[in-house]
Write a protein that holds these residues in place. Structure first.
Motif, PDB file in Angstrom:
ATOM      1  N   TRP A  87      -8.856   7.471  -0.561  1.00 63.17           N
ATOM      2  CA  TRP A  87      -9.021   7.007   0.813  1.00 63.17           C
ATOM      3  C   TRP A  87     -10.447   6.596   1.181  1.00 63.17           C
ATOM      4  CZ3 TRP A  87      -5.299   5.120   3.451  1.00 63.17           C
ATOM      5  CH2 TRP A  87      -5.485   4.823   4.812  1.00 63.17           C
ATOM      6  N   ILE A 127     -10.754   3.041   0.159  1.00 62.60           N
ATOM      7  CA  ILE A 127      -9.848   2.163   0.905  1.00 62.60           C
ATOM      8  C   ILE A 127     -10.394   1.884   2.300  1.00 62.60           C
ATOM      9  CG2 ILE A 127      -7.530   1.965   1.901  1.00 62.60           C
ATOM     10  CD1 ILE A 127      -6.517   3.637  -0.475  1.00 62.60           C
ATOM     11  N   ALA A 136      -7.246  -0.489  -3.147  1.00 65.97           N
ATOM     12  CA  ALA A 136      -6.236   0.523  -3.489  1.00 65.97           C
ATOM     13  C   ALA A 136      -5.604   0.191  -4.841  1.00 65.97           C
ATOM     14  CB  ALA A 136      -5.171   0.581  -2.404  1.00 65.97           C
ATOM     15  N   PHE A 155      -3.714   9.017  -2.532  1.00 67.31           N
ATOM     16  CA  PHE A 155      -4.315   8.496  -1.303  1.00 67.31           C
ATOM     17  C   PHE A 155      -5.382   9.432  -0.756  1.00 67.31           C
ATOM     18  CE2 PHE A 155      -0.473   5.821  -1.225  1.00 67.31           C
ATOM     19  CZ  PHE A 155      -1.074   4.595  -1.004  1.00 67.31           C
ATOM     20  N   LEU A 186       0.809  -1.216   0.000  1.00 65.33           N
ATOM     21  CA  LEU A 186       0.000   0.000   0.000  1.00 65.33           C
ATOM     22  C   LEU A 186       0.845   1.269   0.000  1.00 65.33           C
ATOM     23  CD1 LEU A 186      -3.000  -0.633   2.434  1.00 65.33           C
ATOM     24  CD2 LEU A 186      -3.165   0.368   0.161  1.00 65.33           C
ATOM     25  N   PHE A 187       1.805   1.335   0.908  1.00 67.77           N
ATOM     26  CA  PHE A 187       2.479   2.602   1.181  1.00 67.77           C
ATOM     27  C   PHE A 187       3.919   2.684   0.681  1.00 67.77           C
ATOM     28  CE2 PHE A 187      -0.710   2.036   4.674  1.00 67.77           C
ATOM     29  CZ  PHE A 187      -1.602   2.987   4.197  1.00 67.77           C
TER      30      PHE A 187
END
Length: 436
Positions: free
Chosen positions: A256, A259, A387, A252, A232-233
């Protein structure tokens, strides 16, 4: 909705529901308050049930409309091919993360579980079952049994046929668009209940799964969450920057709402209207988004079909003392990339896991060892899935020169609101051209 709640951002409502649910779940578990635990479970179950109720008509009509909408897109075949290619590339990276973490953490080493009592789950998968299960013996039965994979097959065939038939299929296409709008409108009402559903789902999870249950599987649980977090990040931001030259923070901020809804609902298909909404807000043309998002919601599963089965296969192999060869890791990657559709956008990844285990020749009973904590793992898996489903159309649109950069840069500055009638289902009349 009361005026007071409308003033509170949707993401804040979800967060408040999560926090309150965790507190109530702890009270129900610590104080052994049976009625509270039952109430939390009922609230959460009803929310998921309402989401699942919309799945058959939503999947069928969304895919039919998405395929037909491709006739308004220049270089549609190129866009479709690029989308599938990036689905595969990101899935391959995600499964690499899962295998790497599995090798580093050894999630099954030293785990003491009742192996003798382990039973295979009721739903299992094999390549034979997967391939023969795609084609329904009865089209009505696919809808009655809520078999999403078969519904996808029927929708693809119907959409392709409607595209070829042309004008004679317009009544069918118009009906599909109308049904899609009605289902999405009703689903948006359900989505507005997400804060309450969050309260029930998280509260039940806290009440039902204490540390005494998670302790033996702590390393595995941590590895799944860490693997999904890396995808994800770390992986997704790198893909956004390297492949699309896009600011990850903007992505994001815009994605968001989808998500976080995926995290609590544990359903990619149930989240699909929100996913399509945020993808359009990120600047992806509606014609292309209406194709990429429905297909992603049923086939793009980096959490359920890549990170998780890789870690779970390593876990099961270690618990049963079965050594894995380099070829086995290649097979895990192959199954993850090719067999993603087996998860079909519904809660849980047991079918995908048993497909992986059967391919490697590992005991299917190993999947039964993980059933107890599957809902806890499914939250982060589904958030990762969604995502990725938003990421790929955004990156492809950026690379093909059809992304509205101004809309992308403004993403996240507005709250989640219900799309106007037809906004998510009906493509505009202007064709979208993909650059060479």
């Amino acid at each position: 909705m009361p005026a007071v709640l409308r003033k509170i951002p949707f993401s804040v409502q979800i967060l408040l529901g999560l926090l309150l649910g965790a507190v109530l779940g702890y009270v129900a578990r610590a104080g052994d308050v049976a009625w509270l635990g039952t109430t939390l479970n009922t609230v959460g179950s009803l929310f998921v049930q309402l989401l699942k109720l919309a799945v058959p008509p939503l999947v069928f009509t969304a895919i039919v409309v998405s395929i037909v909408s491709l006739r308004g897109v220049a270089n549609a075949a190129r866009l479709a091919l690029k989308t599938l290619m990036w689905f595969a590339i990101t899935a391959l990276i995600a499964v690499g993360v899962g295998i790497g973490l599995g090798v580093l953490t050894d999630p099954g080493r030293g785990v003491t579980l009742d192996i003798a009592g382990a039973q295979p789950p009721k739903k299992t998968g094999s390549w034979t079952d997967f391939l023969t299960g795609i084609i329904p013996t009865n089209p009505i039965g696919a809808f009655v049994e809520n078999n999403v994979l078969q519904i996808v097959f029927l929708a693809v065939v119907a959409g392709a046929a409607a595209l070829v038939v042309g004008a004679a299929a317009e009544p069918f296409v118009t009906l599909s668009k109308s049904v899609l709008e009605i289902v999405q409108k009703a689903l948006w009402w359900v989505i507005r209940l997400a804060p309450l559903g969050t309260l029930g789902l998280i509260g039940h999870a806290v009440e039902a799964y204490g540390w005494d249950l998670l302790a033996p599987l702590a390393t595995f649980t941590t590895a799944v969450y860490l693997g999904c977090a890396i995808v994800l990040f770390v992986v997704y931001p790198l893909v956004l920057v390297a492949a699309g030259r896009l600011n990850p923070l903007r992505f994001f901020a815009g994605a968001w709402p989808a998500i976080e809804l995926a995290f609590v609902s544990r359903s990619s298909v149930g989240t699909m209207p929100v996913t399509q909404r945020v993808v359009e807000r990120l600047g992806v043309p509606r014609e292309y988004a209406s194709f990429a998002v429905p297909f992603g919601a049923t086939t793009k599963m980096d959490g359920c079909a890549a990170v998780y089965p890789a870690l779970a296969a390593i876990f099961v192999a270690q618990v049963f003392n079965v050594p894995l060869r380099p070829l086995d890791y290649v097979l895990i990657a192959f199954v993850s990339v090719v067999g993603s559709a087996a998860t079909a956008g519904l809660t849980g990844a047991i079918v995908m896991l048993t497909l992986t285990l059967s391919t490697l020749g590992l005991p299917l009973a190993g999947a039964g060892l993980l059933l107890a904590i599957d809902p806890i793992l499914d939250m982060i898996r589904t958030a990762t899935n969604v995502a990725g489903q938003a990421l790929v159309p955004t990156v492809v649109a950026a690379r093909e020169g059809i992304l509205d950069r101004a809309a992308y840069d403004a993403a996240g500055r507005r709250g989640l609101d219900e799309p106007e009638s037809g906004a998510a289902a009906t493509p505009s009349r202007e064709p979208v051209a993909a650059t060479a």
